[in-house]
Design a protein around this motif. Structure first.
Motif, PDB file in Angstrom:
ATOM      1  N   LYS A 117       0.812  -1.218   0.000  1.00 10.97           N
ATOM      2  CA  LYS A 117       0.000   0.000   0.000  1.00 10.97           C
ATOM      3  C   LYS A 117       0.851   1.275   0.000  1.00 10.97           C
ATOM      4  CE  LYS A 117      -3.818  -2.202   2.489  1.00 10.97           C
ATOM      5  NZ  LYS A 117      -3.191  -3.529   2.622  1.00 10.97           N
ATOM      6  N   LEU A 118       2.170   1.127  -0.137  1.00 12.70           N
ATOM      7  CA  LEU A 118       3.065   2.280   0.015  1.00 12.70           C
ATOM      8  C   LEU A 118       3.426   2.972  -1.293  1.00 12.70           C
ATOM      9  CD1 LEU A 118       5.596   0.916   2.686  1.00 12.70           C
ATOM     10  CD2 LEU A 118       3.496   2.237   3.053  1.00 12.70           C
ATOM     11  N   LYS A 119       3.118   2.392  -2.425  1.00 11.75           N
ATOM     12  CA  LYS A 119       3.544   2.972  -3.694  1.00 11.75           C
ATOM     13  C   LYS A 119       2.999   4.387  -3.870  1.00 11.75           C
ATOM     14  CE  LYS A 119       3.886   2.118  -8.651  1.00 11.75           C
ATOM     15  NZ  LYS A 119       3.635   1.178  -9.763  1.00 11.75           N
ATOM     16  N   GLY A 120       3.929   5.336  -4.039  1.00  9.75           N
ATOM     17  CA  GLY A 120       3.555   6.726  -4.253  1.00  9.75           C
ATOM     18  C   GLY A 120       3.063   7.450  -3.017  1.00  9.75           C
ATOM     19  N   LYS A 121       3.033   6.770  -1.864  1.00  9.03           N
ATOM     20  CA  LYS A 121       2.505   7.384  -0.641  1.00  9.03           C
ATOM     21  C   LYS A 121       3.548   8.294  -0.012  1.00  9.03           C
ATOM     22  CE  LYS A 121      -0.710   7.822   2.565  1.00  9.03           C
ATOM     23  NZ  LYS A 121      -2.080   8.301   2.277  1.00  9.03           N
ATOM     24  N   GLN A 122       3.163   9.550   0.177  1.00  5.47           N
ATOM     25  CA  GLN A 122       4.033  10.486   0.884  1.00  5.47           C
ATOM     26  C   GLN A 122       3.905  10.265   2.382  1.00  5.47           C
ATOM     27  OE1 GLN A 122       2.571  14.148  -1.181  1.00  5.47           O
ATOM     28  NE2 GLN A 122       4.753  14.541  -1.503  1.00  5.47           N
ATOM     29  N   MET A 123       5.036  10.317   3.056  1.00 11.26           N
ATOM     30  CA  MET A 123       5.047  10.082   4.500  1.00 11.26           C
ATOM     31  C   MET A 123       6.216  10.825   5.127  1.00 11.26           C
ATOM     32  SD  MET A 123       6.526   6.179   4.472  1.00 11.26           S
ATOM     33  CE  MET A 123       5.226   5.646   3.370  1.00 11.26           C
ATOM     34  N   VAL A 124       6.157  10.993   6.427  1.00  9.16           N
ATOM     35  CA  VAL A 124       7.231  11.638   7.184  1.00  9.16           C
ATOM     36  C   VAL A 124       7.760  10.640   8.190  1.00  9.16           C
ATOM     37  CG1 VAL A 124       7.815  13.537   8.756  1.00  9.16           C
ATOM     38  CG2 VAL A 124       6.190  13.915   6.878  1.00  9.16           C
ATOM     39  N   ILE A 125       9.089  10.508   8.254  1.00  5.17           N
ATOM     40  CA  ILE A 125       9.705   9.581   9.208  1.00  5.17           C
ATOM     41  C   ILE A 125      10.711  10.345  10.057  1.00  5.17           C
ATOM     42  CG2 ILE A 125      11.053   7.467   9.489  1.00  5.17           C
ATOM     43  CD1 ILE A 125       9.968   6.529   6.784  1.00  5.17           C
ATOM     44  N   ILE A 126      10.420  10.486  11.338  1.00  8.46           N
ATOM     45  CA  ILE A 126      11.291  11.213  12.264  1.00  8.46           C
ATOM     46  C   ILE A 126      12.317  10.242  12.841  1.00  8.46           C
ATOM     47  CG2 ILE A 126      11.377  12.555  14.388  1.00  8.46           C
ATOM     48  CD1 ILE A 126       8.511  13.471  13.820  1.00  8.46           C
ATOM     49  N   ILE A 302      12.980  -1.488   2.278  1.00  5.73           N
ATOM     50  CA  ILE A 302      11.537  -1.734   2.175  1.00  5.73           C
ATOM     51  C   ILE A 302      10.852  -0.585   1.433  1.00  5.73           C
ATOM     52  CG2 ILE A 302       9.392  -1.927   3.501  1.00  5.73           C
ATOM     53  CD1 ILE A 302      11.183  -3.335   5.697  1.00  5.73           C
ATOM     54  N   LEU A 303      11.190   0.651   1.800  1.00  2.00           N
ATOM     55  CA  LEU A 303      10.561   1.817   1.183  1.00  2.00           C
ATOM     56  C   LEU A 303      10.945   1.963  -0.282  1.00  2.00           C
ATOM     57  CD1 LEU A 303      11.065   4.352   4.123  1.00  2.00           C
ATOM     58  CD2 LEU A 303       8.902   3.321   3.399  1.00  2.00           C
ATOM     59  N   LYS A 304      12.196   1.638  -0.600  1.00  2.00           N
ATOM     60  CA  LYS A 304      12.660   1.761  -1.990  1.00  2.00           C
ATOM     61  C   LYS A 304      11.925   0.785  -2.899  1.00  2.00           C
ATOM     62  CE  LYS A 304      15.598   3.749  -4.852  1.00  2.00           C
ATOM     63  NZ  LYS A 304      15.626   5.220  -5.049  1.00  2.00           N
ATOM     64  N   LYS A 305      11.841  -0.478  -2.474  1.00  2.00           N
ATOM     65  CA  LYS A 305      11.157  -1.478  -3.305  1.00  2.00           C
ATOM     66  C   LYS A 305       9.668  -1.165  -3.426  1.00  2.00           C
ATOM     67  CE  LYS A 305      10.722  -6.416  -4.205  1.00  2.00           C
ATOM     68  NZ  LYS A 305       9.302  -6.376  -4.590  1.00  2.00           N
ATOM     69  N   ALA A 306       9.087  -0.620  -2.347  1.00  2.00           N
ATOM     70  CA  ALA A 306       7.655  -0.302  -2.360  1.00  2.00           C
ATOM     71  C   ALA A 306       7.343   0.969  -3.141  1.00  2.00           C
ATOM     72  CB  ALA A 306       7.141  -0.166  -0.924  1.00  2.00           C
ATOM     73  N   GLU A 307       8.386   1.716  -3.528  1.00  2.00           N
ATOM     74  CA  GLU A 307       8.240   2.977  -4.264  1.00  2.00           C
ATOM     75  C   GLU A 307       7.474   4.021  -3.457  1.00  2.00           C
ATOM     76  OE1 GLU A 307       7.240   2.606  -8.483  1.00  2.00           O
ATOM     77  OE2 GLU A 307       7.627   0.446  -8.334  1.00  2.00           O
ATOM     78  N   ALA A 308       7.761   4.046  -2.150  1.00  2.00           N
ATOM     79  CA  ALA A 308       7.168   5.054  -1.270  1.00  2.00           C
ATOM     80  C   ALA A 308       7.898   6.383  -1.436  1.00  2.00           C
ATOM     81  CB  ALA A 308       7.255   4.581   0.176  1.00  2.00           C
ATOM     82  N   LYS A 309       7.300   7.445  -0.905  1.00  2.00           N
ATOM     83  CA  LYS A 309       7.903   8.781  -0.991  1.00  2.00           C
ATOM     84  C   LYS A 309       8.057   9.364   0.415  1.00  2.00           C
ATOM     85  CE  LYS A 309       6.226   9.827  -5.645  1.00  2.00           C
ATOM     86  NZ  LYS A 309       5.424  10.763  -6.483  1.00  2.00           N
ATOM     87  N   PRO A 310       9.133   8.978   1.112  1.00  2.00           N
ATOM     88  CA  PRO A 310       9.311   9.471   2.479  1.00  2.00           C
ATOM     89  C   PRO A 310      10.095  10.776   2.551  1.00  2.00           C
ATOM     90  CG  PRO A 310      10.953   7.808   1.998  1.00  2.00           C
ATOM     91  CD  PRO A 310      10.113   7.950   0.751  1.00  2.00           C
ATOM     92  N   LEU A 311       9.781  11.563   3.552  1.00  2.00           N
ATOM     93  CA  LEU A 311      10.604  12.687   3.984  1.00  2.00           C
ATOM     94  C   LEU A 311      11.178  12.301   5.337  1.00  2.00           C
ATOM     95  CD1 LEU A 311      11.637  15.668   3.990  1.00  2.00           C
ATOM     96  CD2 LEU A 311       9.495  16.264   5.162  1.00  2.00           C
ATOM     97  N   PHE A 312      12.486  12.087   5.408  1.00  2.00           N
ATOM     98  CA  PHE A 312      13.122  11.769   6.675  1.00  2.00           C
ATOM     99  C   PHE A 312      13.451  13.070   7.402  1.00  2.00           C
ATOM    100  CE2 PHE A 312      13.896   7.917   4.242  1.00  2.00           C
ATOM    101  CZ  PHE A 312      13.624   6.934   5.174  1.00  2.00           C
ATOM    102  N   VAL A 313      13.264  13.053   8.704  1.00  2.00           N
ATOM    103  CA  VAL A 313      13.539  14.228   9.531  1.00  2.00           C
ATOM    104  C   VAL A 313      14.649  13.881  10.515  1.00  2.00           C
ATOM    105  CG1 VAL A 313      12.570  15.936  11.110  1.00  2.00           C
ATOM    106  CG2 VAL A 313      11.125  14.932   9.326  1.00  2.00           C
ATOM    107  N   ILE A 314      15.781  14.553  10.382  1.00  2.57           N
ATOM    108  CA  ILE A 314      16.946  14.270  11.212  1.00  2.57           C
ATOM    109  C   ILE A 314      16.922  15.212  12.416  1.00  2.57           C
ATOM    110  CG2 ILE A 314      19.468  14.190  11.291  1.00  2.57           C
ATOM    111  CD1 ILE A 314      19.362  13.649   8.249  1.00  2.57           C
ATOM    112  N   ILE A 315      16.531  14.656  13.547  1.00  2.00           N
ATOM    113  CA  ILE A 315      16.379  15.432  14.780  1.00  2.00           C
ATOM    114  C   ILE A 315      17.745  15.602  15.461  1.00  2.00           C
ATOM    115  CG2 ILE A 315      15.258  15.486  17.052  1.00  2.00           C
ATOM    116  CD1 ILE A 315      13.330  15.822  14.782  1.00  2.00           C
ATOM    117  N   PRO A 316      18.043  16.797  15.979  1.00  2.00           N
ATOM    118  CA  PRO A 316      19.285  16.969  16.728  1.00  2.00           C
ATOM    119  C   PRO A 316      19.102  16.568  18.187  1.00  2.00           C
ATOM    120  CG  PRO A 316      18.143  19.062  16.598  1.00  2.00           C
ATOM    121  CD  PRO A 316      17.278  18.052  15.863  1.00  2.00           C
ATOM    122  N   VAL A 317      20.122  16.796  18.977  1.00  2.00           N
ATOM    123  CA  VAL A 317      20.012  16.678  20.425  1.00  2.00           C
ATOM    124  C   VAL A 317      20.121  18.081  21.015  1.00  2.00           C
ATOM    125  CG1 VAL A 317      21.011  14.367  20.471  1.00  2.00           C
ATOM    126  CG2 VAL A 317      22.511  16.355  20.739  1.00  2.00           C
TER     127      VAL A 317
END
Length: 386
Positions: A117-126, A302-317
């Motif tokens: 269900k991830l193909k083309g799905k935009q998502m945010v991953i913190i 997993i995300l690459k093969k599923a053709e998902a569209k993630p935005l990764f968020v790199i949190i500092p300390v």
């Protein structure tokens, strides 16, 4: 007379159990209220994270944008994405997935389960630095967060790469929660060692158990979640990003004036003794080496093969606090560089906040984004989703 009273509850229990087992899942799905998905978007209900029904419905709906993260998702304030986008009438609704102790391995299993269900799905991953400790995710954080349903479905999942599936199984088998589940452990063992007879013998009971767990998930779905005490405010409505940053600065300053390291006063007072004890205690520590990097790699696969569209968020300390504990700056920078390189290798997008370690009010405590940090994320999310 006593026997009647004795057998009455037993018969009732058997009737209820039969109803649980034999009621078709399709019937239960028809009973799910129309507003159930909307109601669960910000509930942070663990039964939803560990199930499949609601997440499947959400991923199929273009009006929802999943945000995968951990404990920062429950740090509510007016700038939190759930409030910001709702207040400003956005065309999409953030759907929060994660709680304290949710790390890459938990997200791996969840994303693998929903790969179709991830193909083309935009998502945010913190992504949080504290996931990348030297020993990786421990049993204390893994066991309460992992999903038995998702784990049982993994061997029968043909939507992810075979090598990724095997690596994920092997990783899961290192935890007691899986080792102590005899059927699941033996199912994985048979699959990984290509023992076809053993695998065939285990398949029928495993699929029967999956069916029961899916019904359990649907029964939980029929129940309304207890809504968290989240901060709902229209103070962030129709503001420019500059105005929101100024507003977040003022908001954060007011809530940290009686503490050190720009930590929220309520957190500082509660942790004051612990903070005093931490002075210089983290000398020589580093986030440069951790099994978490391999777990994160599986997520990327997993995300690459599923053709998902993630935005990764790199949190500092919180740089001030980490310096106080003696945690070397190099040990943090090595993490930022390594995680960005991994994401770059897959061509995914990321929002890099690593240079905000010393930005007052970007973090609300020692490790959780908040206030000004949420404003940056809201802006980056809006750009990404447009």
């Amino acid at each position: 007379m006593k026997k009647k009273y004795l057998f009455g509850p037993i018969i009732l229990a058997l009737v209820l159990f039969a109803g649980f087992v034999f009621v078709p899942a399709s019937w239960l799905a028809k009973l799910v209220p129309d507003d159930r998905l909307e109601q669960s978007a910000a509930s942070l209900e663990p039964n939803m994270f560990q199930g499949t029904y609601l997440q499947g419905e959400m991923l199929a709906d273009p009006d929802y944008v999943p945000i995968y993260g951990s404990s920062e998702l429950s740090r509510w304030d007016p700038f939190h994405p759930s409030n910001y986008f709702e207040t400003n009438g956005a065309d999409y609704t953030p759907y929060l997935i994660g709680k304290g102790g949710t790390t890459s391995i938990i997200h791996d299993l969840n994303l693998a389960t929903h790969a179709d269900k991830l193909k083309g799905k935009q998502m945010v991953i913190i992504v949080s630095p504290q996931w990348f400790v030297k020993q990786g995710t421990d049993e204390q954080h893994f066991a309460p967060n992992y999903s038995s349903l998702q784990a049982f479905e993994l061997p029968f999942n043909d939507d992810i790469d075979e090598n990724v599936k095997r690596e994920l199984m092997q990783r899961l088998m290192s935890y007691d929660a899986v080792k102590n589940d005899t059927m699941l452990y033996q199912l994985y063992d048979a699959y990984l060692h290509d023992e076809k007879i053993k695998l065939n013998l285990l398949t029928a009971p495993a699929k029967a158990y999956i069916s029961m767990l899916k019904k359990k998930d649907l029964y939980f779905t029929l129940l309304k979640d207890v809504q968290p005490n989240r901060h709902e405010s229209d103070d962030v409505k129709n503001k420019t990003w500059e105005e929101l940053q100024e507003q977040a600065d003022a908001y954060g300053e007011k809530r940290t004036k009686d503490s050190k390291f720009h930590i929220a006063t309520n957190v500082y007072k509660h942790k004051k003794n612990h903070i005093k004890e931490m002075e210089g205690k983290n000398k020589g520590h580093s986030y440069a080496e951790s099994p978490e990097y391999a777990d994160f790699q599986l997520m990327l696969d997993i995300l690459k093969k599923a053709e998902a569209k993630p935005l990764f968020v790199i949190i500092p300390v919180n740089g001030e606090y980490y310096d106080y504990t003696g945690f070397p700056k190099q040990g943090r920078d090595d993490y930022y560089d390594r995680i960005k390189n991994q994401i770059d290798d897959y061509g995914f997008t990321y929002a890099d906040y690593s240079d905000h370690e010393y930005d007052p009010y970007f973090m609300r405590d020692t490790i959780h984004i908040g206030w000004k940090g949420w404003v940056y994320l809201d802006e980056d999310m809006e750009k990404f989703l447009q």
